[in-house]
Design a protein around this motif. Sequence first.
Motif, PDB file in Angstrom:
ATOM      1  N   ALA A 123       0.838  -1.196   0.000  1.00  0.00           N
ATOM      2  CA  ALA A 123       0.000   0.000   0.000  1.00  0.00           C
ATOM      3  C   ALA A 123       0.872   1.244   0.000  1.00  0.00           C
ATOM      4  CB  ALA A 123      -0.919  -0.005   1.230  1.00  0.00           C
ATOM      5  N   ALA A 124       0.284   2.350  -0.437  1.00  0.00           N
ATOM      6  CA  ALA A 124       0.961   3.649  -0.432  1.00  0.00           C
ATOM      7  C   ALA A 124      -0.072   4.719  -0.100  1.00  0.00           C
ATOM      8  CB  ALA A 124       1.604   3.931  -1.780  1.00  0.00           C
ATOM      9  N   GLY A 127      -1.358  11.394   0.770  1.00  0.00           N
ATOM     10  CA  GLY A 127      -1.792  12.594   1.469  1.00  0.00           C
ATOM     11  C   GLY A 127      -3.291  12.619   1.690  1.00  0.00           C
ATOM     12  N   SER A 128      -4.044  11.888   0.876  1.00  0.00           N
ATOM     13  CA  SER A 128      -5.486  11.806   1.071  1.00  0.00           C
ATOM     14  C   SER A 128      -6.054  10.435   0.707  1.00  0.00           C
ATOM     15  CB  SER A 128      -6.213  12.891   0.266  1.00  0.00           C
ATOM     16  OG  SER A 128      -5.996  12.708  -1.119  1.00  0.00           O
ATOM     17  N   ARG A 129      -5.331   9.688  -0.117  1.00  0.00           N
ATOM     18  CA  ARG A 129      -5.824   8.384  -0.562  1.00  0.00           C
ATOM     19  C   ARG A 129      -4.798   7.291  -0.262  1.00  0.00           C
ATOM     20  NH1 ARG A 129      -6.260   9.887  -6.677  1.00  0.00           N
ATOM     21  NH2 ARG A 129      -4.165  10.486  -6.064  1.00  0.00           N
ATOM     22  N   VAL A 130      -5.312   6.064  -0.133  1.00  0.00           N
ATOM     23  CA  VAL A 130      -4.441   4.902   0.031  1.00  0.00           C
ATOM     24  C   VAL A 130      -4.654   3.993  -1.174  1.00  0.00           C
ATOM     25  CG1 VAL A 130      -3.915   2.850   1.417  1.00  0.00           C
ATOM     26  CG2 VAL A 130      -4.425   5.023   2.545  1.00  0.00           C
ATOM     27  N   SER A 160       0.750  -9.285 -14.106  1.00  0.00           N
ATOM     28  CA  SER A 160       1.742  -8.371 -13.541  1.00  0.00           C
ATOM     29  C   SER A 160       2.020  -8.642 -12.067  1.00  0.00           C
ATOM     30  CB  SER A 160       1.309  -6.908 -13.736  1.00  0.00           C
ATOM     31  OG  SER A 160       0.072  -6.682 -13.098  1.00  0.00           O
ATOM     32  N   GLY A 161       1.027  -9.110 -11.315  1.00  0.00           N
ATOM     33  CA  GLY A 161       1.228  -9.471  -9.915  1.00  0.00           C
ATOM     34  C   GLY A 161       1.878  -8.399  -9.059  1.00  0.00           C
ATOM     35  N   PRO A 162       1.336  -7.184  -9.016  1.00  0.00           N
ATOM     36  CA  PRO A 162       1.983  -6.131  -8.232  1.00  0.00           C
ATOM     37  C   PRO A 162       2.070  -6.493  -6.744  1.00  0.00           C
ATOM     38  CG  PRO A 162      -0.239  -5.485  -8.795  1.00  0.00           C
ATOM     39  CD  PRO A 162       0.039  -6.763  -9.531  1.00  0.00           C
ATOM     40  N   VAL A 163       3.182  -6.122  -6.093  1.00  0.00           N
ATOM     41  CA  VAL A 163       3.363  -6.429  -4.671  1.00  0.00           C
ATOM     42  C   VAL A 163       3.672  -5.226  -3.814  1.00  0.00           C
ATOM     43  CG1 VAL A 163       4.071  -8.826  -5.044  1.00  0.00           C
ATOM     44  CG2 VAL A 163       5.792  -7.023  -4.995  1.00  0.00           C
ATOM     45  N   ALA A 164       4.030  -4.097  -4.421  1.00  0.00           N
ATOM     46  CA  ALA A 164       4.399  -2.929  -3.620  1.00  0.00           C
ATOM     47  C   ALA A 164       3.993  -1.659  -4.343  1.00  0.00           C
ATOM     48  CB  ALA A 164       5.901  -2.931  -3.354  1.00  0.00           C
ATOM     49  N   ALA A 165       3.907  -0.581  -3.570  1.00  0.00           N
ATOM     50  CA  ALA A 165       3.556   0.732  -4.119  1.00  0.00           C
ATOM     51  C   ALA A 165       4.282   1.795  -3.321  1.00  0.00           C
ATOM     52  CB  ALA A 165       2.049   0.951  -4.039  1.00  0.00           C
ATOM     53  N   CYS A 166       4.418   2.977  -3.898  1.00  0.00           N
ATOM     54  CA  CYS A 166       4.964   4.110  -3.165  1.00  0.00           C
ATOM     55  C   CYS A 166       4.328   5.372  -3.711  1.00  0.00           C
ATOM     56  CB  CYS A 166       6.483   4.170  -3.257  1.00  0.00           C
ATOM     57  SG  CYS A 166       7.113   4.659  -4.858  1.00  0.00           S
ATOM     58  N   SER A 167       4.470   6.440  -2.961  1.00  0.00           N
ATOM     59  CA  SER A 167       3.929   7.727  -3.378  1.00  0.00           C
ATOM     60  C   SER A 167       5.012   8.772  -3.252  1.00  0.00           C
ATOM     61  CB  SER A 167       2.731   8.092  -2.486  1.00  0.00           C
ATOM     62  OG  SER A 167       2.263   9.375  -2.808  1.00  0.00           O
ATOM     63  N   ASP A 168       4.984   9.751  -4.112  1.00  0.00           N
ATOM     64  CA  ASP A 168       5.969  10.811  -4.008  1.00  0.00           C
ATOM     65  C   ASP A 168       5.312  12.028  -3.391  1.00  0.00           C
ATOM     66  OD1 ASP A 168       4.412  11.803  -6.013  1.00  0.00           O
ATOM     67  OD2 ASP A 168       6.016  12.004  -7.472  1.00  0.00           O
TER      68      ASP A 168
END
Length: 168
Positions: A123-124, A127-130, A160-168
């Motif tokens: 998850a990432a 500032g307002s959303r996850v 694609s099997g996503p496993v991680a996220a990040c936000s800038d």
Amino acid sequence: ASMFSLSGLAEEPANPQPIIFATNTPGRVQNFPAGNIPGGLASDGSDIWVVDEFDNAVTKLRRSDGVIEGVFPVGREPKYVVFDGANIWVPNRASGSVTVVRASTGSVLATLTGNGLGAPAGAAFDGSRVLVVGQAGDTFSLWKAADLTPIGSFLAGPGSGPVAACSD
């Protein structure tokens, strides 16, 4: 500033791996135990939250000295957590859910399901959303952090099997 890192993951519950704590002071490194199979970790500014994939829990460690302040049950096979300014979001891969824990108290606010969650792994917070990534469904699931309501979901791409996220 402090930096936190996990050591290698244990192959079996009988061999727990510690959290490694290091500050910006050269040579100062401390080991803090945090469950049987520690996984993802996040800071809420005061404490460090570490998932325990084996015991289906999240552990709250006092940042300054690693004292365990609480162990809180979540869903099955918790993964990479994120802090939204008030809450810890814990994707539970095997449960197909996200447990939202109030950082100040450790109380579970909600267990979220639906909205395209398929084996949520990471998850990432922006500032307002996850944004929660769904490894088994190749999905992204978007939630409003303030009231935990679903915004929508979309596909990441077949296989694609996503496993991680990040936000800038």
